[in-house]
Design an enzyme around this catalytic site. Structure first.
Site, PDB file in Angstrom:
ATOM      1  N   MET A 126       0.532   4.160  13.393  1.00  0.00           N
ATOM      2  CA  MET A 126       0.072   5.320  12.628  1.00  0.00           C
ATOM      3  C   MET A 126      -1.255   5.817  13.211  1.00  0.00           C
ATOM      4  O   MET A 126      -1.991   6.566  12.566  1.00  0.00           O
ATOM      5  CB  MET A 126      -0.070   4.964  11.148  1.00  0.00           C
ATOM      6  CG  MET A 126       1.271   4.494  10.550  1.00  0.00           C
ATOM      7  SD  MET A 126       1.510   4.917   8.822  1.00  0.00           S
ATOM      8  CE  MET A 126       0.154   4.044   8.059  1.00  0.00           C
ATOM      9  N   TYR A 176      -5.161   5.828  15.026  1.00  0.00           N
ATOM     10  CA  TYR A 176      -6.478   5.216  14.823  1.00  0.00           C
ATOM     11  C   TYR A 176      -6.449   3.814  15.421  1.00  0.00           C
ATOM     12  O   TYR A 176      -6.729   2.814  14.768  1.00  0.00           O
ATOM     13  CB  TYR A 176      -6.856   5.177  13.340  1.00  0.00           C
ATOM     14  CG  TYR A 176      -8.360   5.285  13.147  1.00  0.00           C
ATOM     15  CD1 TYR A 176      -9.004   6.495  13.322  1.00  0.00           C
ATOM     16  CD2 TYR A 176      -9.130   4.171  12.821  1.00  0.00           C
ATOM     17  CE1 TYR A 176     -10.374   6.608  13.177  1.00  0.00           C
ATOM     18  CE2 TYR A 176     -10.498   4.267  12.674  1.00  0.00           C
ATOM     19  CZ  TYR A 176     -11.110   5.501  12.854  1.00  0.00           C
ATOM     20  OH  TYR A 176     -12.476   5.597  12.708  1.00  0.00           O
ATOM     21  N   HIS A 223      -3.550  -2.947  18.161  1.00  0.00           N
ATOM     22  CA  HIS A 223      -2.479  -2.093  18.705  1.00  0.00           C
ATOM     23  C   HIS A 223      -2.351  -2.273  20.215  1.00  0.00           C
ATOM     24  O   HIS A 223      -1.248  -2.346  20.761  1.00  0.00           O
ATOM     25  CB  HIS A 223      -2.777  -0.611  18.431  1.00  0.00           C
ATOM     26  CG  HIS A 223      -2.807  -0.233  16.988  1.00  0.00           C
ATOM     27  ND1 HIS A 223      -3.979   0.032  16.320  1.00  0.00           N
ATOM     28  CD2 HIS A 223      -1.811  -0.081  16.083  1.00  0.00           C
ATOM     29  CE1 HIS A 223      -3.696   0.363  15.064  1.00  0.00           C
ATOM     30  NE2 HIS A 223      -2.392   0.303  14.885  1.00  0.00           N
ATOM     31  N   GLY A 235       3.193  -5.952  14.993  1.00  0.00           N
ATOM     32  CA  GLY A 235       2.165  -6.961  14.804  1.00  0.00           C
ATOM     33  C   GLY A 235       2.485  -7.836  13.598  1.00  0.00           C
ATOM     34  O   GLY A 235       2.978  -7.352  12.574  1.00  0.00           O
ATOM     35  N   LYS A 236       2.184  -9.120  13.728  1.00  0.00           N
ATOM     36  CA  LYS A 236       2.436 -10.040  12.628  1.00  0.00           C
ATOM     37  C   LYS A 236       1.360  -9.946  11.542  1.00  0.00           C
ATOM     38  O   LYS A 236       1.467 -10.602  10.515  1.00  0.00           O
ATOM     39  CB  LYS A 236       2.563 -11.470  13.155  1.00  0.00           C
ATOM     40  CG  LYS A 236       3.904 -11.682  13.860  1.00  0.00           C
ATOM     41  CD  LYS A 236       3.930 -12.868  14.790  1.00  0.00           C
ATOM     42  CE  LYS A 236       4.101 -14.178  14.064  1.00  0.00           C
ATOM     43  NZ  LYS A 236       4.367 -15.291  15.041  1.00  0.00           N
ATOM     44  N   LYS A 237       0.331  -9.139  11.754  1.00  0.00           N
ATOM     45  CA  LYS A 237      -0.593  -8.882  10.647  1.00  0.00           C
ATOM     46  C   LYS A 237       0.199  -8.288   9.477  1.00  0.00           C
ATOM     47  O   LYS A 237       0.003  -8.673   8.331  1.00  0.00           O
ATOM     48  CB  LYS A 237      -1.697  -7.927  11.059  1.00  0.00           C
ATOM     49  CG  LYS A 237      -2.485  -7.442   9.858  1.00  0.00           C
ATOM     50  CD  LYS A 237      -3.857  -6.999  10.213  1.00  0.00           C
ATOM     51  CE  LYS A 237      -4.494  -6.386   8.984  1.00  0.00           C
ATOM     52  NZ  LYS A 237      -3.797  -5.137   8.618  1.00  0.00           N
ATOM     53  N   MET A 261      -7.972  -7.283  12.577  1.00  0.00           N
ATOM     54  CA  MET A 261      -8.193  -5.868  12.895  1.00  0.00           C
ATOM     55  C   MET A 261      -7.248  -4.992  12.091  1.00  0.00           C
ATOM     56  O   MET A 261      -6.077  -5.329  11.888  1.00  0.00           O
ATOM     57  CB  MET A 261      -7.994  -5.632  14.385  1.00  0.00           C
ATOM     58  CG  MET A 261      -9.120  -6.244  15.198  1.00  0.00           C
ATOM     59  SD  MET A 261      -9.176  -5.569  16.858  1.00  0.00           S
ATOM     60  CE  MET A 261     -10.413  -6.654  17.584  1.00  0.00           C
ATOM     61  N   SER A 262      -7.768  -3.869  11.615  1.00  0.00           N
ATOM     62  CA  SER A 262      -7.001  -2.927  10.809  1.00  0.00           C
ATOM     63  C   SER A 262      -7.654  -1.566  10.895  1.00  0.00           C
ATOM     64  O   SER A 262      -8.886  -1.459  10.942  1.00  0.00           O
ATOM     65  CB  SER A 262      -6.975  -3.383   9.346  1.00  0.00           C
ATOM     66  OG  SER A 262      -6.550  -2.304   8.513  1.00  0.00           O
ATOM     67  N   ARG A 311      -7.858   0.387   8.583  1.00  0.00           N
ATOM     68  CA  ARG A 311      -8.565   0.605   7.325  1.00  0.00           C
ATOM     69  C   ARG A 311      -9.948  -0.057   7.297  1.00  0.00           C
ATOM     70  O   ARG A 311     -10.741   0.237   6.409  1.00  0.00           O
ATOM     71  CB  ARG A 311      -7.727   0.083   6.146  1.00  0.00           C
ATOM     72  CG  ARG A 311      -6.501   0.948   5.837  1.00  0.00           C
ATOM     73  CD  ARG A 311      -5.831   0.503   4.554  1.00  0.00           C
ATOM     74  NE  ARG A 311      -4.750   1.401   4.141  1.00  0.00           N
ATOM     75  CZ  ARG A 311      -3.455   1.243   4.472  1.00  0.00           C
ATOM     76  NH1 ARG A 311      -3.095   0.229   5.245  1.00  0.00           N
ATOM     77  NH2 ARG A 311      -2.540   2.095   4.045  1.00  0.00           N
TER      78      ARG A 311
END
Lengths: 311, 311
Positions: free
Chosen positions: A35, A37, A42, A178-180, A215-216, A218
């Protein structure tokens, strides 16, 4: 290594034509759905993608279909030019950035290839009672329900649907997640199996900041103070994992440890569950591979994280 | 014309490999999905398919996912050898008969291409609470609800899902459906649009016996007497259509005419509705293209039929 400028494609027919041309040349294509950003997490997906495929397509599309009206669609961060710079500099580069405007606008087509005189109004809702807007949804009926599905009941419906659309548009050989977003990864794996997509789903480990924060996109909304407090998530998960490896297999005790740590730091728990890695069903005592999944608010920001525990 | 023996393929990987080989030779493929027990109606779909594609795949698979436990899955007629004979003799022939054993048995694969140690148990249910069996379903949320969806609430979920699976296995350029199953045709069209399948959906006119009865695999279950009574469906639809063309556009009156005729013949109406051809929403007065859709029981046999009225 020379930098590679990705082709930017915004039209889905053009996207599919590119893929088909490349596949006719026996190229293997990996899709990395995002998505935007973009952060190092990523970019690590792209690095993984290079291990499997000849060509990398990164999609950048904030999917309205996975946000409820009360969620943060309107404030979801974006920086397309910044994203492009990062993609140009990622090792091995990226071949295509697929950046469609609105994947729910069908502009009068009724799906048989002719213009049927309908008006696609782009409305994306689970409650729309009539009209010609989007109404087809993919549901992964068990895996979609727990964890994030409790507080976000239409989230995985939206995710599975947009990923199906991207699969049908890009027609990749591999798709990298990603496994997050652990539950998302399992939902997509199950969907690929159940709907017979000929796509190999690759799951990538979580990328963390030096201090442990997952990491995100958001994270940008966190104040410095909230960010500091949010470290309680990864710290307590690490502690719980060590405790389990040292013999504490009672999930209630491990959960209490984590809930207490995050709550004391000022976080508000959405859920903290130890679940089977495949079925995502709650586990009382750890006897095999599980994953400890957390969602917690710091201020207005909802963060998720998880840690696999392989006993 | 020389008869053509179709290749019989039962394995989904082999099916996809055949399609990909043919597409790499620039062949256009049409899929004709059936549940077998073929009649002239099915064969007319193949004739239509030949107008669009170079190669024809007919799938023969009775899909458990679209039958409720109380429905006629166990008595659904089948005659594979008879079907093959018909397919050999159809003008232009058929290239592949895809006849899988169980498309819901995943044999321990978790969808990432590796064996994940899971056991696919082939259970197909909307209420299964746990396990690793099939759980991904495609829903066309508005179109699935009315008409046949009223008495068969999981039917179109099952249809949309199996068609998605067949699309992903066969990867056709065209898919051919009969307009006898009018709602099914519209559901699939909408799904193809909404999920961005690169497949053109072809709808074919209803094939009728000389006396007007719409052809159906289920007609074999009718006694001679029931079959005679069942002619009331097509007769009353024809009468209603003529009345509409002569100016009777009040749907209540047209419905009453049909309901009375079928009921007097001894049929039990499931529904008799005049709906918009695209949205399948009920219409009170005919002002544009509508379709008059009927489902009625004669004895234990549920028959459906419909007639388009293009004013």
């Amino acid at each position: 290594m020379a930098q590679k400028e990705p082709i930017i494609i915004r039209d889905k027919t053009q996207m599919r034509n590119w893929s088909r041309t490349m596949r006719s040349q026996s190229k293997l294509i990996a899709l990395v759905p995002t998505m935007g950003y973009l952060h190092q997490g990523h970019l690590s997906l792209i690095t993984q993608a290079h291990k499997h495929a000849n060509l990398i397509v990164v999609s950048i599309y904030v999917n309205p279909g996975q946000f409820s009206p009360n969620e943060d669609l309107s404030t979801y961060p974006s920086d397309f030019q910044g994203d492009l710079k990062k993609l140009i500099n990622v090792p091995g580069g990226v071949d295509v950035v697929f950046n469609p405007k609105n994947l729910y606008d069908y502009g009068g087509s009724d799906g048989d290839g002719d213009d049927g005189g309908e008006k696609g109004d782009g409305v994306v809702s689970c409650v729309e009672k009539s009209g010609f807007g989007h109404e087809s949804w993919v549901r992964v009926e068990r895996l979609e329900k727990g964890l994030c599905g409790m507080s976000r009941p239409i989230f995985f419906r939206g995710v599975a649907t947009i990923v199906t659309k991207l699969f049908n548009i890009v027609e990749p050989d591999f798709a990298v997640f990603g496994k997050k977003d652990y539950q998302q990864w399992r939902v997509i794996q199950r969907m690929v199996r159940d709907l017979d997509f000929s796509i190999k789903v690759i799951g990538c480990e979580i990328t963390r900041e030096n201090d442990g924060l997952a990491m995100s996109s958001r994270n940008v909304h966190l104040s410095l103070e909230e960010r500091e407090k949010a470290l309680s998530i990864s710290k307590s998960l690490t502690t719980a994992k060590s405790a389990a490896e040292d013999g504490q297999v009672d999930c209630e005790k491990l959960r209490n440890l984590v809930i207490q740590c995050i709550t004391e730091a000022g976080g508000r728990i959405d859920y903290a569950e130890i679940v089977d890695q495949q079925s995502l069903e709650k586990v009382k005592f750890i006897k095999g591979p599980v994953v400890f999944c957390i969602a917690a608010f710091f201020g207005k920001v909802r963060l998720i994280d998880n840690m696999e525990i392989n006993l």
